[in-house]
Motif scaffolding. Structure first.
Motif, PDB file in Angstrom:
ATOM      1  N   LYS A 164      48.736  63.852  49.811  1.00  0.00           N
ATOM      2  CA  LYS A 164      49.721  63.850  50.897  1.00  0.00           C
ATOM      3  C   LYS A 164      50.193  65.255  51.265  1.00  0.00           C
ATOM      4  CE  LYS A 164      51.475  59.160  50.335  1.00  0.00           C
ATOM      5  NZ  LYS A 164      50.973  58.712  51.637  1.00  0.00           N
ATOM      6  N   ASP A 165      49.784  66.264  50.485  1.00  0.00           N
ATOM      7  CA  ASP A 165      50.151  67.647  50.795  1.00  0.00           C
ATOM      8  C   ASP A 165      49.145  68.327  51.711  1.00  0.00           C
ATOM      9  OD1 ASP A 165      52.413  67.435  49.221  1.00  0.00           O
ATOM     10  OD2 ASP A 165      51.415  68.193  47.428  1.00  0.00           O
ATOM     11  N   ASP A 194      47.462  69.428  54.933  1.00  0.00           N
ATOM     12  CA  ASP A 194      47.915  69.543  56.327  1.00  0.00           C
ATOM     13  C   ASP A 194      46.759  69.429  57.326  1.00  0.00           C
ATOM     14  OD1 ASP A 194      50.678  70.146  55.618  1.00  0.00           O
ATOM     15  OD2 ASP A 194      49.906  72.067  54.922  1.00  0.00           O
ATOM     16  N   LYS A 246      44.771  58.001  51.088  1.00  0.00           N
ATOM     17  CA  LYS A 246      46.045  57.619  51.712  1.00  0.00           C
ATOM     18  C   LYS A 246      46.845  58.853  52.149  1.00  0.00           C
ATOM     19  CE  LYS A 246      44.736  53.543  50.602  1.00  0.00           C
ATOM     20  NZ  LYS A 246      44.003  52.758  51.634  1.00  0.00           N
ATOM     21  N   MET A 247      46.193  59.700  52.938  1.00  0.00           N
ATOM     22  CA  MET A 247      46.826  60.931  53.396  1.00  0.00           C
ATOM     23  C   MET A 247      47.832  60.652  54.503  1.00  0.00           C
ATOM     24  SD  MET A 247      43.546  63.505  53.339  1.00  0.00           S
ATOM     25  CE  MET A 247      42.842  64.069  51.794  1.00  0.00           C
ATOM     26  N   ARG A 248      48.606  61.664  54.850  1.00  0.00           N
ATOM     27  CA  ARG A 248      49.681  61.512  55.834  1.00  0.00           C
ATOM     28  C   ARG A 248      49.148  61.103  57.204  1.00  0.00           C
ATOM     29  NH1 ARG A 248      51.228  66.980  54.572  1.00  0.00           N
ATOM     30  NH2 ARG A 248      51.031  67.371  56.806  1.00  0.00           N
ATOM     31  N   SER A 249      50.006  60.449  57.981  1.00  0.00           N
ATOM     32  CA  SER A 249      49.602  60.007  59.316  1.00  0.00           C
ATOM     33  C   SER A 249      49.540  61.152  60.316  1.00  0.00           C
ATOM     34  CB  SER A 249      50.568  58.933  59.827  1.00  0.00           C
ATOM     35  OG  SER A 249      51.888  59.453  59.900  1.00  0.00           O
ATOM     36  N   ASN A 250      50.241  62.258  60.016  1.00  0.00           N
ATOM     37  CA  ASN A 250      50.244  63.394  60.953  1.00  0.00           C
ATOM     38  C   ASN A 250      49.272  64.497  60.530  1.00  0.00           C
ATOM     39  OD1 ASN A 250      51.646  64.270  58.711  1.00  0.00           O
ATOM     40  ND2 ASN A 250      53.189  65.406  59.872  1.00  0.00           N
ATOM     41  N   ILE A 251      48.331  64.169  59.651  1.00  0.00           N
ATOM     42  CA  ILE A 251      47.322  65.157  59.236  1.00  0.00           C
ATOM     43  C   ILE A 251      46.432  65.497  60.430  1.00  0.00           C
ATOM     44  CG2 ILE A 251      45.653  63.415  58.472  1.00  0.00           C
ATOM     45  CD1 ILE A 251      44.856  65.340  56.217  1.00  0.00           C
ATOM     46  N   SER A 271      50.956  76.371  55.872  1.00  0.00           N
ATOM     47  CA  SER A 271      50.073  75.203  55.858  1.00  0.00           C
ATOM     48  C   SER A 271      48.851  75.466  54.991  1.00  0.00           C
ATOM     49  CB  SER A 271      49.620  74.857  57.284  1.00  0.00           C
ATOM     50  OG  SER A 271      50.709  74.574  58.115  1.00  0.00           O
TER      51      SER A 271
END
Length: 496
Positions: A182-183, A185, A209-214, A244
């Motif tokens: 999740k870190d 970018d 399961k990475m961030r939605s704003n990647i 980043s």
């Protein structure tokens, strides 16, 4: 005989001198500023405090003048620091190491070739001759679907290979760097010949399961030099996104791209390409400076696609029987030479010391004015770099670049040994070579590394890295269990 790569000593463009002297002229003010600053410093040291006070009083400065001057200085310094490009660090990288169960020995490869082309003995003999002179060893690996008899290059097996290679690299990278999914970018993945839907980057994002704003990018169809294109893209993105990081994944999925026909120009990739992959963590954070391995100095990209012959020299197409494969044109080495010449013409002024550029300029002027038969001076790139990572595309590629750039055996050792141990792993081969240099304990703080890669289109790309800290051995990675065996002697022909 295929046309050979052109001899750079017989063909050097005037553009090289122009770029070189543009670089020197652009830095002329810096060289001019040094003696001026020294003179002012000496004058200041020789001036007494009374004289300084008298000079100050004679200026008649008011409070408004002082405030405006301070504002101008602060504004100028702020603008200078804000406009400077952000430094891009290579924190660490991880490589895929295939299991021994996927090893392809020479005998096993030829047995499969005979079974697949039992009606075409000439094609089998051609592959044997290529393998004998390829520079590959007995430890290279192919994906499971290609081990089947007959091979099973379907979509399901291709996805299995992609998951196996990419997830292995990512797991290793997370473990080595302590980075959490999740870190991340920015995520960039390059794979030239396998481009499914959903994309391979989507596959990675779903798995971890990475961030939605990647910010994710999937590059395809860009050949073996796509790894450096991904680095360039990551560098540009990191300039606009402060604090980043970016994860770059370079691989080639072989399962759907095995050629099952008999055309010789399309059988060659079967003999050279093998499994491989790399995951690289880049960052522009100051906090990563101390632990990072390298700092990115330059990326230079050359694209010769405007020329029809260059555009068609490597292409994916069908043979007369409908089998899809990669066709390599007979002019490939000559085209690669022209692309390399254009690339080093651009990168030379950025990396070569002024002494080399001046010697080259004097040589060219002498040939133009006095005697055109004088031997031109070839810049010595060994003065600009301590290490060279030449794309392990094949033995002929390494041989020709060694000759053209006048490199020693040790300077091309990493490329030859990577080809021998892992084969041509496409865009990830440069990282296996870098890992080899590290594993040998040769990478010291301040060392400069030149990565050179070629790709379809036709492209020649370069990246220059500067080592941020001495890399201590032993080094984790694919060479850990075999580095003591290397370098090995590679004969010109291995009789099968």
């Amino acid at each position: 005989m295929a046309p050979q790569m052109p001899d750079f000593s017989q063909s050097v463009k005037l553009k090289y001198v122009k770029l070189g002297y543009q670089y020197l002229v652009n830095h002329f003010l810096i060289f001019l500023l040094i003696p001026i600053m020294l003179a002012l410093s000496i004058q200041a040291l020789n001036t007494s405090p009374e004289e300084i006070l008298q000079l100050w009083n004679s200026m008649h400065l008011t409070l408004v003048h002082i405030i405006c001057s301070l504002f101008l200085v602060i504004y100028s310094l702020t603008f200078f620091f804000m406009s400077r490009p952000r430094t891009v660090y290579l924190v660490d990288y991880a490589l895929f190491k295939p299991p021994r169960s996927l090893r392809v020995s020479f005998a096993g490869f030829m047995e499969h070739a005979k079974l697949a082309l039992f009606t075409e003995p000439k094609s089998v003999h051609f592959q044997m001759k290529i393998l004998e002179r390829s520079g590959l060893g007995e430890e290279t690996c192919l994906p499971p679907a290609i081990h089947y008899i007959p091979p099973s290059p379907n979509m399901a097996h291709a996805r299995e290979e992609a998951e196996f290679v990419i997830f292995s690299c990512m797991d290793s990278l997370f473990q080595k760097t302590g980075l959490k999914p999740k870190d991340v970018d920015i995520l960039i993945l390059n794979c030239s010949l396998f481009s499914p839907t959903p994309s391979l980057t989507a596959m990675v994002i779903n798995k971890y399961k990475m961030r939605s704003n990647i910010k994710s990018f999937n590059l395809s169809g860009m050949g073996c030099s796509a790894g450096l294109i991904s680095i360039d893209l990551a560098k540009d993105l990191l300039q606009y996104h402060p604090n980043s990081n970016a994860v770059v994944i370079s691989t080639e999925i072989l399962t759907p791209n095995i050629y099952l026909g008999k055309e010789r120009a399309m059988l060659l990739p079967n003999c050279l390409f093998r499994m491989g992959g790399a995951a690289i963590l880049l960052s522009n954070r100051r906090a990563d400076r101390r632990r990072a391995k390298y700092r990115l100095a330059h990326v230079v990209r050359t694209h010769k696609g405007a020329d029809d012959k260059s555009y068609r020299c490597i292409s994916q197409e069908e043979d007369p029987e409908g089998h899809v494969g990669i066709k390599l044109n007979i002019d490939l080495m000559a085209i690669a030479g022209e692309a390399l010449k254009s690339n080093i013409t651009t990168i030379g002024p950025l990396v070569l010391p002024a002494s080399e550029q001046i010697l080259f300029a004097l040589s060219l002027i002498g040939r133009k004015i006095f005697n055109s038969k004088l031997k031109p001076y070839i810049p010595d790139f060994k003065q600009a770099f301590e290490h060279f990572c030449i794309h392990a595309g094949g033995r002929a590629v390494i041989d020709e670049l060694q000759k053209s750039l006048q490199l020693t055996e040790e300077q091309v050792e990493a490329s030859r040994m990577t080809l021998h141990r892992f084969g041509n792993t496409s865009s990830s081969s440069l990282w296996y070579e870098l890992s080899y240099i590290e594993s040998k304990g040769r990478m010291k703080k301040g060392d400069r590394v030149w990565q050179i890669a070629f790709g379809s289109g036709f492209k020649c790309n370069s990246a220059v890295w500067k080592c941020n800290r001495t890399i201590k051995t032993p080094v984790e990675g694919p060479w850990a269990d075999c580095i003591d065996k290397y370098p090995v002697y590679i004969p010109e022909v291995v009789k099968l």
